[in-house]
Write a protein that holds these residues in place. Sequence first.
Motif, short mmCIF file in Angstrom:
data_model
loop_
_atom_site.label_atom_id
_atom_site.label_comp_id
_atom_site.label_asym_id
_atom_site.label_seq_id
_atom_site.Cartn_x
_atom_site.Cartn_y
_atom_site.Cartn_z
N MET A 1 0.77 -1.13 0.00
CA MET A 1 0.15 -0.06 0.06
C MET A 1 0.90 1.10 -0.09
O MET A 1 1.95 1.42 0.85
CB MET A 1 -0.99 0.17 1.24
N VAL A 2 0.53 2.18 -0.86
CA VAL A 2 1.29 3.36 -1.09
C VAL A 2 0.44 4.53 -0.44
O VAL A 2 -0.84 4.59 -0.88
CB VAL A 2 1.93 3.81 -2.18
N LEU A 3 0.94 5.56 0.30
CA LEU A 3 0.17 6.50 1.10
C LEU A 3 0.73 7.84 0.59
O LEU A 3 1.94 7.96 0.50
CB LEU A 3 0.09 6.44 2.63
N GLN A 4 -0.28 8.51 0.09
CA GLN A 4 0.23 9.88 -0.15
C GLN A 4 -0.48 10.92 0.79
O GLN A 4 -1.62 10.94 1.10
CB GLN A 4 0.20 10.30 -1.69
N ASP B 1 -4.73 11.41 1.70
CA ASP B 1 -4.67 10.53 0.61
C ASP B 1 -4.49 9.13 1.06
O ASP B 1 -3.46 8.94 1.68
CB ASP B 1 -3.82 11.14 -0.56
N ALA B 2 -4.92 8.09 0.55
CA ALA B 2 -4.63 6.88 0.74
C ALA B 2 -4.88 5.96 -0.78
O ALA B 2 -5.88 6.31 -1.16
CB ALA B 2 -5.30 6.27 1.95
N ARG B 3 -4.11 4.82 -0.89
CA ARG B 3 -4.63 4.06 -1.86
C ARG B 3 -4.18 2.72 -1.56
O ARG B 3 -3.32 2.60 -1.06
CB ARG B 3 -3.99 4.38 -3.24
N PHE B 4 -4.94 1.77 -2.13
CA PHE B 4 -4.49 0.28 -1.91
C PHE B 4 -4.39 -0.23 -3.26
O PHE B 4 -5.05 0.13 -4.20
CB PHE B 4 -5.83 -0.57 -1.35
N GLU B 5 -3.44 -1.00 -3.41
CA GLU B 5 -3.00 -1.91 -4.61
C GLU B 5 -3.46 -3.35 -4.53
O GLU B 5 -3.01 -4.09 -3.52
CB GLU B 5 -1.55 -1.57 -4.71
N VAL C 1 -8.42 2.00 -10.60
CA VAL C 1 -7.79 2.37 -11.78
C VAL C 1 -6.60 1.10 -11.94
O VAL C 1 -5.91 0.83 -11.01
CB VAL C 1 -7.13 3.67 -11.54
N LEU C 2 -6.36 0.83 -13.27
CA LEU C 2 -5.47 -0.13 -13.63
C LEU C 2 -4.38 0.28 -13.68
O LEU C 2 -3.90 1.34 -14.33
CB LEU C 2 -5.63 -0.87 -14.96
N GLN C 3 -3.19 -0.32 -13.09
CA GLN C 3 -1.89 0.34 -13.41
C GLN C 3 -1.04 -1.08 -13.56
O GLN C 3 -1.02 -2.22 -13.05
CB GLN C 3 -1.28 0.56 -11.95
N LYS D 1 -1.92 -4.83 -11.06
CA LYS D 1 -2.33 -4.21 -10.30
C LYS D 1 -3.55 -3.38 -10.34
O LYS D 1 -3.42 -2.49 -11.09
CB LYS D 1 -1.41 -3.50 -9.54
N ILE D 2 -4.49 -3.36 -9.52
CA ILE D 2 -5.81 -2.59 -9.25
C ILE D 2 -5.65 -1.49 -8.49
O ILE D 2 -5.50 -1.85 -7.27
CB ILE D 2 -7.08 -3.17 -9.20
N ILE D 3 -5.58 -0.10 -8.76
CA ILE D 3 -5.49 0.81 -7.65
C ILE D 3 -6.84 1.49 -7.24
O ILE D 3 -7.37 1.82 -7.77
CB ILE D 3 -4.46 1.95 -8.11
#
Length: 232
Positions: free
Chosen positions: A1-4, A26-30, A187-189, A218-220
């Motif tokens: 998981m990447v946090l911004q 901001d937060a996001r899960f992969e 979002v697809l990455q 990976k789906i973000i």
Amino acid sequence: MVLQVSAQPGAVTADLPINRIVVLGDARFELPADQVQVSVMLRYTDPTDARKAYNAHKAAEQKLIQVLRDFRIDEKDITYTLLNVRKNVDYYPQPGQRREEVVTEQQIIFKLNDLKRYADLQLALIGAGFNQFSAAFGSSKAEESKVKALEKAIEVAREKATIMARSAGRTLGGVLSVRDTEETDPVLQRRYVDTSVRVGYGSEKASVDAGLLDIPQKIIIPAQVKVTFELR
């Protein structure tokens, strides 16, 4: 998981006190992609006869249903638009001519939960006469991860606001408002990983049939919230 994390000072408004701070969290899960969402467009025409176009459309529906059964697509994973029948008139195909046609259109969307069968599914669709279809990666855990991403974004906003308040010699008070500031759709990455750390790929045990679908996608799941805190 990447946090911004980002933050911005708040402006004074009539409904909020001067002593406040507005923070963007901001937060996001992969998530690993474990589904393919396929969209098939049915479109049939006849120069004059709506019934002929309709019959061709219904025959195609039955073929598509059989493909879905063959690939064991669950009914809950199938959605579709209403059948649309219309008459098109082209007044300018050539000078002095007029062309008409009756058109049927319908979109069917379904999920394939076995990525390795996607190539076979494409061949089956084309073999059954369906040439207009598209697909995108997805995750079965996307919806629950949206909630987790929002919760984490709020947590991140509070942590950031606490640091900012302490640095200013103030104390963070209660939450005055929380707003969801951005879309939270997945979002697809495309991420190409080091094959040396993946079991069975790029090694002596690798399958001769290994292909791009063996490289994890990976789906973000992103989330951003705007939280207003009181400053004391």
